[in-house]
Design an enzyme around this catalytic site. Structure first.
Site, PDB file in Angstrom:
ATOM      1  N   LYS A  52       3.668   0.654   2.109  1.00 36.91           N
ATOM      2  CA  LYS A  52       2.578   1.643   2.260  1.00 36.91           C
ATOM      3  C   LYS A  52       2.540   2.220   3.637  1.00 36.91           C
ATOM      4  CE  LYS A  52      -0.722  -1.194  -0.501  1.00 36.91           C
ATOM      5  NZ  LYS A  52      -1.579  -2.382  -0.450  1.00 36.91           N
ATOM      6  N   GLN A  96      -4.698  -6.186   2.960  1.00 35.18           N
ATOM      7  CA  GLN A  96      -3.990  -6.721   1.656  1.00 35.18           C
ATOM      8  C   GLN A  96      -4.337  -8.132   1.462  1.00 35.18           C
ATOM      9  OE1 GLN A  96      -1.517  -4.672   0.677  1.00 35.18           O
ATOM     10  NE2 GLN A  96      -0.736  -6.181  -0.983  1.00 35.18           N
ATOM     11  N   ASP A 119      -9.512   0.942  -0.704  1.00 36.89           N
ATOM     12  CA  ASP A 119      -9.097   0.182  -1.934  1.00 36.89           C
ATOM     13  C   ASP A 119     -10.354   0.598  -2.966  1.00 36.89           C
ATOM     14  OD1 ASP A 119      -6.910  -1.339  -2.042  1.00 36.89           O
ATOM     15  OD2 ASP A 119      -7.614  -2.838  -0.518  1.00 36.89           O
TER      16      ASP A 119
HETATM   17  N1  GUN Z   1      -2.702  -6.846  -3.499  1.00 38.57           N
HETATM   18  C1  GUN Z   1      -2.277  -6.220  -4.513  1.00 38.57           C
HETATM   19  N2  GUN Z   1      -2.785  -5.046  -5.025  1.00 38.57           N
HETATM   20  C2  GUN Z   1      -3.473  -4.819  -4.066  1.00 38.57           C
HETATM   21  C3  GUN Z   1      -4.494  -3.560  -3.675  1.00 38.57           C
HETATM   22  O1  GUN Z   1      -4.515  -2.640  -4.670  1.00 38.57           O
HETATM   23  N3  GUN Z   1      -5.061  -3.771  -2.574  1.00 38.57           N
HETATM   24  C4  GUN Z   1      -5.032  -4.931  -1.848  1.00 38.57           C
HETATM   25  N4  GUN Z   1      -5.897  -4.604  -0.834  1.00 38.57           N
HETATM   26  N5  GUN Z   1      -4.452  -5.812  -1.819  1.00 38.57           N
HETATM   27  C5  GUN Z   1      -3.458  -5.771  -2.964  1.00 38.57           C
END
Ligand code: GUN
Length: 281
Positions: A52, A96, A119
């Site tokens: 990311k 996350q 998100d």
């Molecule tokens: N962990 C796995 N997928 C995601 C996601 O789309 N967002 C977040 N914040 N954590 C994740």
């Protein structure tokens, strides 16, 4: 069969976003900022967050990762989120997941300002999405949606089957497809005859975490199949769809890896830029 090249579509999207950031910088004399909070040292989360960060830098966003040890107190995290909520240089905040057990996930999600919730997990965004209003849309289903639209721009009247009912994917995916006038079925572990449901589908989005669950004889000829699964097996990483056999029946199919994953990350950047633009209005 169309192999839906998520890697390529994501690269194109990132290039569009990079240009948009240049334009926004010229217009507002500032750039959108994304802050990712990472707690603990779980390997998959470390890898995702690194990807990311790399992608955010590539499109020219201001990007920061805040790391906490596994044992960090909940209050420390919530205080940091409050601080980022007030920081005008930050357009997007992502914590996350998964979180350590002693931290209340829902409390963390609800502390993020809905306008910075890239998100799309905040109840305000979930509600707005299901009401058909403007909202942040969770990155994984948004990425799936954009890939489906590339193959089939007119989804009206199509039968779509979600495998999995998670807040991360199944439910928001269903909302996006409903908005496109699909007839949507959400299946889950208690569904009586999953194969029969899948055989009805023009579109299948599989997100259950069962290696190669969806077989060729589950798939209607010319269906569009999106594979969200990432499963570690003795044969390496496989999706929720039996790729080889399904590729002989489907009209279009995403590979694993190189399908949904890169699109998810590109959509996070897209959401950050959208948040920035909304905050400038
Ligand atoms: N962990 C796995 N997928 C995601 C996601 O789309 N967002 C977040 N914040 N954590 C994740």
């Amino acid at each position: 069969m169309i192999l839906i090249d998520g890697k390529k579509i994501a690269a194109e999207l990132r290039e569009e976003l990079r240009q948009e950031v240049v334009e926004l910088k010229a217009k507002y004399n500032k750039i959108p900022g994304l802050t990712v909070i990472l707690i603990g040292d779980m390997a998959p989360s470390q890898i995702y967050v690194r990807m990311k960060e790399k992608a955010a830098n590539e499109v020219g966003l201001k990007s920061e990762v805040i790391r906490y040890p596994e044992a960090v107190e909940e209050k420390t995290v919530l205080d940091k989120i409050e601080e980022l909520n007030k920081d005008e240089s930050i357009s997007g905040i992502l914590v996350q997941l998964p979180l350590p057990k002693h931290i209340d996930k829902q409390k963390v999600i609800e502390t993020i300002l809905p306008g910075k919730d890239v998100d799309g997990f905040h109840p305000m965004n979930v509600g707005n999405l299901s009401s058909g209003y403007e909202s942040s849309v969770p990155c994984t289903p948004l990425g799936c949606y954009l890939m489906i639209k590339k193959v089939e721009p007119n989804l009206s009247g199509k039968k779509a089957v979600m495998i999995g009912r998670s807040n991360l994917n199944g439910k928001p995916m269903a909302q996006l497809l409903l908005k496109e006038n699909c007839t949507v079925t959400i299946t889950h572990s208690k569904t009586k005859d999953l194969k029969a449901e899948c055989l009805e589908a023009d579109i299948i989005v599989a997100a259950v975490g069962i290696p190669e669950l969806v077989k060729a004889d589950w798939v209607k000829k010319d269906a569009i199949i999106i594979d969200v699964g990432i499963n570690k097996t003795d044969n390496g990483i496989v999706g929720d769809v039996a790729f080889e056999e399904v590729s002989k029946v489907a009209r279009a199919l995403t590979p694993v890896p190189g399908g949904v994953g890169p699109m998810t990350i590109a959509c996070l950047l897209k959401n950050t830029i959208e948040s920035f633009k909304r905050s400038q209005k």
